[in-house]
Write an enzyme that holds these catalytic residues in place. Structure first.
Site, PDB file in Angstrom:
ATOM      1  CB  ILE A  13      30.416  34.312  50.962  1.00  0.00           C
ATOM      2  CG1 ILE A  13      31.444  33.204  51.155  1.00  0.00           C
ATOM      3  CG2 ILE A  13      30.018  34.931  52.305  1.00  0.00           C
ATOM      4  CD1 ILE A  13      32.800  33.672  51.681  1.00  0.00           C
ATOM      5  CG  ASP A  32      28.195  40.107  41.760  1.00  0.00           C
ATOM      6  OD1 ASP A  32      28.951  39.967  40.774  1.00  0.00           O
ATOM      7  OD2 ASP A  32      28.351  39.502  42.826  1.00  0.00           O
ATOM      8  CB  ALA A  80      32.366  43.127  45.474  1.00  0.00           C
ATOM      9  CB  ALA A  81      37.086  40.670  46.913  1.00  0.00           C
ATOM     10  CE1 TYR A 147      41.361  37.546  48.378  1.00  0.00           C
ATOM     11  CE2 TYR A 147      42.482  36.361  50.130  1.00  0.00           C
ATOM     12  CZ  TYR A 147      41.312  36.780  49.532  1.00  0.00           C
ATOM     13  OH  TYR A 147      40.094  36.436  50.081  1.00  0.00           O
ATOM     14  CE  LYS A 151      39.590  39.756  50.862  1.00  0.00           C
ATOM     15  NZ  LYS A 151      38.258  40.321  50.567  1.00  0.00           N
ATOM     16  CB  VAL A 191      40.884  21.367  48.894  1.00  0.00           C
ATOM     17  CG1 VAL A 191      40.410  21.430  50.341  1.00  0.00           C
ATOM     18  CG2 VAL A 191      41.278  19.948  48.548  1.00  0.00           C
ATOM     19  NE  ARG A 215      44.725  24.606  54.271  1.00  0.00           N
ATOM     20  CZ  ARG A 215      45.933  24.044  54.415  1.00  0.00           C
ATOM     21  NH1 ARG A 215      46.262  23.448  55.545  1.00  0.00           N
ATOM     22  NH2 ARG A 215      46.821  24.100  53.436  1.00  0.00           N
ATOM     23  CG  ASP A 277      50.162  23.394  49.360  1.00  0.00           C
ATOM     24  OD1 ASP A 277      50.005  24.512  48.825  1.00  0.00           O
ATOM     25  OD2 ASP A 277      49.677  22.338  48.914  1.00  0.00           O
TER      26      ASP A 277
HETATM   27  N1  LIG Z   1      35.531  31.560  49.988  1.00  0.00           N
HETATM   28  C1  LIG Z   1      36.442  31.660  50.959  1.00  0.00           C
HETATM   29  O1  LIG Z   1      36.930  30.626  51.478  1.00  0.00           O
HETATM   30  C2  LIG Z   1      36.881  33.020  51.465  1.00  0.00           C
HETATM   31  C3  LIG Z   1      37.814  33.057  52.507  1.00  0.00           C
HETATM   32  C4  LIG Z   1      38.211  34.308  52.986  1.00  0.00           C
HETATM   33  C5  LIG Z   1      37.697  35.462  52.452  1.00  0.00           C
HETATM   34  N2  LIG Z   1      36.797  35.402  51.416  1.00  0.00           N
HETATM   35  C6  LIG Z   1      36.278  36.666  50.888  1.00  0.00           C
HETATM   36  O2  LIG Z   1      34.863  36.599  50.888  1.00  0.00           O
HETATM   37  C7  LIG Z   1      34.333  37.421  49.823  1.00  0.00           C
HETATM   38  C8  LIG Z   1      33.386  36.592  48.984  1.00  0.00           C
HETATM   39  O3  LIG Z   1      34.122  35.516  48.412  1.00  0.00           O
HETATM   40  P1  LIG Z   1      33.439  34.293  47.656  1.00  0.00           P
HETATM   41  O4  LIG Z   1      34.182  33.068  48.042  1.00  0.00           O
HETATM   42  O5  LIG Z   1      31.979  34.361  47.819  1.00  0.00           O
HETATM   43  O6  LIG Z   1      33.869  34.618  46.140  1.00  0.00           O
HETATM   44  P2  LIG Z   1      32.965  34.856  44.828  1.00  0.00           P
HETATM   45  O7  LIG Z   1      33.929  35.037  43.696  1.00  0.00           O
HETATM   46  O8  LIG Z   1      31.964  33.775  44.707  1.00  0.00           O
HETATM   47  O9  LIG Z   1      32.226  36.229  45.179  1.00  0.00           O
HETATM   48  C9  LIG Z   1      32.771  37.507  44.890  1.00  0.00           C
HETATM   49  C10 LIG Z   1      31.684  38.290  44.172  1.00  0.00           C
HETATM   50  O10 LIG Z   1      32.117  39.643  43.972  1.00  0.00           O
HETATM   51  C11 LIG Z   1      31.794  40.019  42.635  1.00  0.00           C
HETATM   52  N3  LIG Z   1      32.707  41.113  42.275  1.00  0.00           N
HETATM   53  C12 LIG Z   1      34.058  41.041  42.133  1.00  0.00           C
HETATM   54  N4  LIG Z   1      34.552  42.253  41.836  1.00  0.00           N
HETATM   55  C13 LIG Z   1      33.494  43.103  41.782  1.00  0.00           C
HETATM   56  C14 LIG Z   1      33.366  44.494  41.513  1.00  0.00           C
HETATM   57  N5  LIG Z   1      34.441  45.260  41.247  1.00  0.00           N
HETATM   58  N6  LIG Z   1      32.134  45.055  41.520  1.00  0.00           N
HETATM   59  C15 LIG Z   1      31.034  44.300  41.795  1.00  0.00           C
HETATM   60  N7  LIG Z   1      31.105  42.964  42.068  1.00  0.00           N
HETATM   61  C16 LIG Z   1      32.320  42.380  42.051  1.00  0.00           C
HETATM   62  C17 LIG Z   1      31.954  38.756  41.824  1.00  0.00           C
HETATM   63  O11 LIG Z   1      31.257  38.781  40.593  1.00  0.00           O
HETATM   64  C18 LIG Z   1      31.386  37.707  42.787  1.00  0.00           C
HETATM   65  O12 LIG Z   1      29.992  37.561  42.628  1.00  0.00           O
HETATM   66  C19 LIG Z   1      35.545  37.940  49.073  1.00  0.00           C
HETATM   67  O13 LIG Z   1      35.853  39.237  49.560  1.00  0.00           O
HETATM   68  C20 LIG Z   1      36.650  36.972  49.457  1.00  0.00           C
HETATM   69  O14 LIG Z   1      37.918  37.560  49.340  1.00  0.00           O
HETATM   70  C21 LIG Z   1      36.375  34.202  50.910  1.00  0.00           C
END
Ligand SMILES: NC(=O)c1ccc[n+]([C@@H]2O[C@H](COP(=O)([O-])OP(=O)(O)OC[C@H]3O[C@@H](n4cnc5c(N)ncnc54)[C@H](O)[C@@H]3O)[C@@H](O)[C@H]2O)c1
Length: 311
Positions: A13, A32, A80-81, A147, A151, A191, A215, A277
């Site tokens: 994202i 990152d 970041a997470a 998790y 959040k 998925v 979904r 699920d």
């Molecule tokens: N993908 C989804 O469907 C979804 C749904 C709900 C929420 N989110 C949230 O959206 C955000 C982005 O998710 P995503 O799907 O792009 O995941 P992703 O793993 O592709 O992106 C997370 C990025 O954060 C970086 N990161 C992690 N810990 C870090 C730290 N301590 N310092 C610096 N960088 C760090 C990772 O290297 C990665 O590039 C997250 O907070 C995630 O929880 C995603």
């Protein structure tokens, strides 16, 4: 034009968010630690003179201070997470550090540097396994994983900080995000990216249950646009909103799009439903429309076709 600090910039994202911010003419500082992010995700952003990348950990002592002092951003988009629900179950302490403690550090950095806006990547996971559809922002928050709990705690931390110290906070409760650059190698990935990877390899997919489970799949392009709006639109007020389409798409519908594109791949096999699920999930998109003027524009079918075409 604004200057945005995007944490998690190299992720799925984050990288799309950087691309859209840059395309709109904003300046972007990306941060990152490449825990799950990838350099190739930033190939386009890296070619822009308006993009700077810092390879640091949000939780490293002084890291945020140094990056913010150098960049002096107008707003922070905190993505970041630790992103895996399963990993939060096997390592709750790491989930706390990367999801709660990191958010607290972002809130504190915003306060001490006088940053006026923070956009936060929250999740539909805060609602748990509710069957009360569509899920509205007022729906009970009953997370069923560390998790989801992190959040929810992060939302409260940021909104409390924002109210106390005069910073606008937008918590974006993403539903099931899909699209190019989602990491298919992760066993915990969405998925759609798992199906995409298997069809590309000519392998049949396995559907747990009869495939009628649904979904609210939202394209990453829409999510990135929601982030751009939340970070840059004037007169936005603090709050939390679902970032979803409001439409339910079944796994059978998803598979039908793949089968049209890959007629040579064998039909899916079905396995017993997995315990725990969720059967159906769908968000209500109205609060995001009212607060941000945001509505998802990409249909699940169009988004899937784009993913299949571009990878
Ligand atoms: N993908 C989804 O469907 C979804 C749904 C709900 C929420 N989110 C949230 O959206 C955000 C982005 O998710 P995503 O799907 O792009 O995941 P992703 O793993 O592709 O992106 C997370 C990025 O954060 C970086 N990161 C992690 N810990 C870090 C730290 N301590 N310092 C610096 N960088 C760090 C990772 O290297 C990665 O590039 C997250 O907070 C995630 O929880 C995603």
């Amino acid at each position: 034009m604004a200057h945005l600090l995007v944490t998690g910039a190299a992720g799925f994202i984050g990288s799309h968010t950087c691309d859209q911010l840059l395309a709109a003419g904003h300046t972007v500082t990306g941060l990152d630690n490449f825990r799950s992010g990838r350099h190739e995700n930033l190939a386009a952003a890296g070619r822009s003179p308006c993009f700077t990348l810092h390879e640091v950990d949000v939780t490293a002592t002084g890291a945020l201070d140094r990056v913010i002092s150098a960049a002096r951003p107008d707003a922070i988009i905190h993505l970041a997470a630790l992103v895996s629900v399963q990993e939060s179950m096997t390592d709750p302490a790491l989930n706390f550090a990367l999801n709660v403690q990191a958010t607290h550090l972002v809130a504190e950095a915003a306060r001490s540097h006088g940053i006026r806006r923070v956009v936060f990547a929250s999740s539909a996971a805060i609602y748990g396994d509710t069957t009360d559809l569509p899920i509205r922002e007022a729906t009970d928050k009953k997370p069923i994983s560390p998790y989801g709990a992190a959040k929810l705690a992060s939302e409260a931390l940021l909104l409390g900080h924002g109210a106390a110290f005069g910073c606008t906070v937008r918590c974006q409760r993403y539903f099931n995000v899909f699209g190019p650059r989602q990491d298919p190698a992760s066993p915990y990935s969405g998925v759609i990216s798992i199906f995409d990877r298997r069809y590309r390899a000519g392998k049949a997919v396995t559907i747990y249950g009869d495939g009628s489970q649904t979904r609210d799949f939202i394209s990453v392009h829409d999510v990135a646009r929601a982030n751009l709006i939340a970070a840059t639109r004037p007169d936005v007020r603090s709050g939390a909103a679902n970032i979803c389409t409001g439409r339910a798409t079944s796994l059978l519908e998803v598979v039908a799009v793949f089968r049209q594109q890959y007629p040579e791949v064998a039909a899916p096999t079905h396995a017993a439903p997995r315990t725990g699920d969720i059967i159906h999930s769908r968000g209500a998109p109205d609060d995001a429309a009212a607060a941000l003027g945001f509505r998802a524009a990409v249909s699940a079918e169009d988004g899937l076709r784009e993913l299949i075409r571009t990878g």
